[in-house]
Design a protein around this motif. Structure first.
Motif, PDB file in Angstrom:
ATOM      1  N   UNK A 121       0.840  -1.209   0.000  1.00  0.00           N
ATOM      2  CA  UNK A 121       0.000   0.000   0.000  1.00  0.00           C
ATOM      3  C   UNK A 121       0.870   1.252   0.000  1.00  0.00           C
ATOM      4  N   UNK A 122       1.990   1.196   0.715  1.00  0.00           N
ATOM      5  CA  UNK A 122       2.873   2.371   0.732  1.00  0.00           C
ATOM      6  C   UNK A 122       3.527   2.571  -0.635  1.00  0.00           C
ATOM      7  N   UNK A 123       3.849   1.475  -1.321  1.00  0.00           N
ATOM      8  CA  UNK A 123       4.383   1.571  -2.683  1.00  0.00           C
ATOM      9  C   UNK A 123       3.390   2.312  -3.579  1.00  0.00           C
ATOM     10  N   UNK A 124       2.124   1.995  -3.415  1.00  0.00           N
ATOM     11  CA  UNK A 124       1.105   2.637  -4.256  1.00  0.00           C
ATOM     12  C   UNK A 124       0.896   4.102  -3.870  1.00  0.00           C
ATOM     13  N   UNK A 125       0.751   4.350  -2.566  1.00  0.00           N
ATOM     14  CA  UNK A 125       0.517   5.729  -2.095  1.00  0.00           C
ATOM     15  C   UNK A 125       1.681   6.628  -2.517  1.00  0.00           C
ATOM     16  N   UNK A 126       2.888   6.062  -2.478  1.00  0.00           N
ATOM     17  CA  UNK A 126       4.112   6.770  -2.846  1.00  0.00           C
ATOM     18  C   UNK A 126       3.997   7.453  -4.206  1.00  0.00           C
ATOM     19  N   UNK A 127       3.322   6.782  -5.143  1.00  0.00           N
ATOM     20  CA  UNK A 127       3.292   7.302  -6.511  1.00  0.00           C
ATOM     21  C   UNK A 127       2.034   8.110  -6.842  1.00  0.00           C
ATOM     22  N   UNK A 128       1.217   8.423  -5.826  1.00  0.00           N
ATOM     23  CA  UNK A 128       0.036   9.267  -6.069  1.00  0.00           C
ATOM     24  C   UNK A 128       0.456  10.582  -6.736  1.00  0.00           C
ATOM     25  N   UNK A 129       1.578  11.121  -6.292  1.00  0.00           N
ATOM     26  CA  UNK A 129       2.088  12.387  -6.834  1.00  0.00           C
ATOM     27  C   UNK A 129       2.418  12.253  -8.319  1.00  0.00           C
ATOM     28  N   UNK A 130       2.728  11.049  -8.764  1.00  0.00           N
ATOM     29  CA  UNK A 130       3.078  10.850 -10.183  1.00  0.00           C
ATOM     30  C   UNK A 130       1.851  11.004 -11.088  1.00  0.00           C
TER      31      UNK A 130
END
Ligand code: SF4
Lengths: 166, 419
Positions: free
Chosen positions: B211-220
């Protein structure tokens, strides 16, 4: 403030690595950062800029990292205003905080071409294209952000808040 | 009024009533973060603001992770500025040297961020903590200076896009592939000024690391935050990290979303983002035959123990291609030790990898793996902007750890299922 200068047009999704690559982030000096402005887009880009020129961009300008060095580099290059179809969120906040004027104009961006001479009235959010004779009126900034601008940016605003708390 | 996750968390930190997206509210913050690149500017602004002390010395984290171990004199000077400020202010959470890790892997692991928190960081990938149900977002240094001085900051309440994932994941397909797929669909400005909220059975089944891997790229996708509901798994993770008192958290029934859609992931192959934007996403097989010079496994996106295990499972008993530099950077000292204790380093060394210290390093083109003109890298990092990892004439492809490891062995971009 009235700014008159030449438009330098760049494309869509110009990221902060294009504006100022990470290898230059070992300083916070605006002149040094300014001399490397847009170095990640095209080496030597900044040489074409004269003081008070205006950057014109397509959508999502300033996407990528939170580096405040990006608006500082643009200001350091002598560019006081960026006009874009849209801005990335963090960059937008940073621009305001650093005193870089950001005007979001949506599809009207098509009315501005590279090399046009522009006159920007930052207070009224009005852009006159002196080359074509066209005028663009920008959307008003939200009241709270106007308050920040009127205070002179975030630094004096926080300074006042801290003093009020004393 | 029913609130979605973003609204609910913001509401809990403000005295104003949140009634609509676009509203500007002042919120108390739970933690303020800056790193070795952004803290020096924040400190400059902090001083210009006339602030004499930080609002709470336990709620400021300064993590020197980008150019550390300091790559040159200038970066050493920057870290020195941060260190002296931390000492002067009595900041509890200062990291440099043996205790430092990549900030967004480090803070969750130390229990410094958790459910319902508002975290602001002078780093765009601060959104990572959304994986734990925190409203976490990146800002510039001066905003962070203001938050360090006041303990609060202003937010424009973002509209929320809800993305649900359903179906069955194929082998070697994980969190990174899900988020790359979503970014490919939304585009790099598809979530501009917006929050993302994730849901659906695939998300429920995902690990906290994923989930953190996914949240990490929200900015992308341009997003302000990437939020996950807080479930029993989140609580277990936070407890193990030494936190107490966290509670379950999800959106209210009837919450309003600007968009609400479901993606089926059944049959989806591993995803790869091609140069020079993270939304230029293809299925891995479309890229077969593309030679690579370097493979980087690490960063705040995929440098966690789960990622290293995934890479090791593929590298075990195999050798990296002779023309490939394989660089593996565990994201924190804890992960480093864990990987060492589990014997993963033997597997990596046998495969011909370089194992480096926890640092951002090559992810931002800092050091420890810079690309020359004409070189191509496949990395588990989050950005492939032109010149991000070195020369303007180099290329970065983004993928999950399994694809990166398989590509290291093949010497070309490779589907691990076809190795
Ligand atoms: S690993 Fe990369 S994306 Fe993450 S914080 Fe470091 S430089 Fe930024």
């Amino acid at each position: 403030m009235l700014v008159t200068g030449k438009a330098h047009k760049v494309g869509a999704h110009i990221d902060t690595d294009a504006i100022i690559p990470a290898r230059f982030l070992v300083t916070t000096d605006s002149e040094v950062l300014g001399s490397n402005c847009m170095e990640g887009l095209e080496p030597g880009w900044v040489k074409r800029v004269s003081k008070n020129d205006i950057m014109v961009a397509e959508e999502n300008f300033g996407c990528g990292s939170s580096r405040e060095h990006a608006p500082i580099a643009i200001l350091g290059a002598g560019i006081p205003v960026v006009v874009a179809k849209s801005f990335a969120r963090i960059f937008y906040r940073n621009g305001f905080n650093m005193g870089l004027v950001l005007l979001e104009v949506g599809d009207d961006i098509a009315k501005l071409s590279d090399g046009d001479k522009l006159e920007v009235d930052t207070g009224n959010g009005q852009i006159r294209n002196l080359t074509t004779g066209e005028t663009i009126i920008c959307a008003k900034v939200p009241a709270f952000m106007q308050e920040l601008l009127d205070a002179g940016g975030l630094v004096p605003y926080v300074k006042k808040r801290l003093a009020d708390r004393q | 009024m029913s609130h979605n996750l973003a609204e609910k968390i913001l509401q809990a930190h403000t005295d104003e009533e949140i009634t609509r997206a676009g509203q500007i509210v002042n919120c108390r913050v739970s933690l303020v973060l800056a790193n070795d690149i952004t803290a020096p500017l924040a400190i400059k602004s902090f001083k210009a603001m006339g602030a004499g002390k930080v609002f709470d010395k336990d709620k400021v984290a300064l993590v020197c992770d980008h150019f550390t171990p300091n790559k040159d004199i200038d970066s050493a000077e920057q870290v020195k500025v941060v260190r002296e400020f931390a000492q002067q202010m009595g900041v509890t959470h200062y990291y440099e040297g043996g205790n430092v890790g990549v900030e967004h892997a480090l803070l969750p692991e130390l229990g410094l961020v958790g459910p319902g928190d508002i975290v602001v960081g002078a780093d765009s990938h601060t959104c990572t903590y959304g994986g734990l149900g925190a409203f976490a977002t990146g800002m510039g240094s001066t905003d962070i200076a203001g938050a360090m001085a006041l303990g609060e900051t202003w937010f424009k309440v973002p509209p929320t896009i809800r993305a649900a994932f359903e179906g069955t994941l194929e082998p070697f397909v994980g969190a990174k592939d899900l988020i790359l797929h979503l970014i490919g669909r939304l585009g790099v400005s598809g979530a501009l000024y917006r929050a993302l909220e994730f849901g659906g059975p695939v998300i429920d089944a995902l690990s906290i690391e994923g989930r953190m891997t996914m949240a990490n790229m929200a900015i992308e996708a341009g997003g302000k935050a990437g939020l996950f509901p807080v479930d029993e798994k989140t609580l277990a993770y936070c407890k193990a990290a030494g936190r107490n008192g966290d509670t379950l958290l999800k959106a209210d029934a009837g919450a309003v979303y600007e968009q609400d859609f479901t993606l089926s992931v059944t049959g989806m192959p591993p995803q790869v983002a091609c140069p020079h934007l993270p939304d230029n996403v293809r299925g891995v097989d479309e890229l077969k035959g593309l030679r690579v010079d370097q493979v980087v496994i690490g960063s705040c996106t995929n440098g966690r123990i789960e990622d290293l295990r995934e890479a090791a499972a593929i590298l075990k008993g195999r050798k990296a291609h002779k023309n490939v530099r394989l660089i593996i950077l565990p994201a924190t000292p804890k992960i480093w030790r864990q990987a060492m204790d589990e014997g993963l380093f033997s597997i990596f060394m046998d495969s011909g990898a370089v194992v480096g210290p926890p640092t951002c390093g090559p992810c931002l083109g800092g050091h420890m793996g810079i690309l020359a003109g004409g070189e191509r890298c496949i990395a588990t990092t989050n950005r492939n902007f032109r010149g991000r990892m070195g020369s303007l004439e180099s290329e970065v492809y983004l993928a999950g750890p399994a694809v990166a490891a398989a590509s290291a062995i093949a010497g070309e971009i490779m589907n691990p299922a076809k190795l």
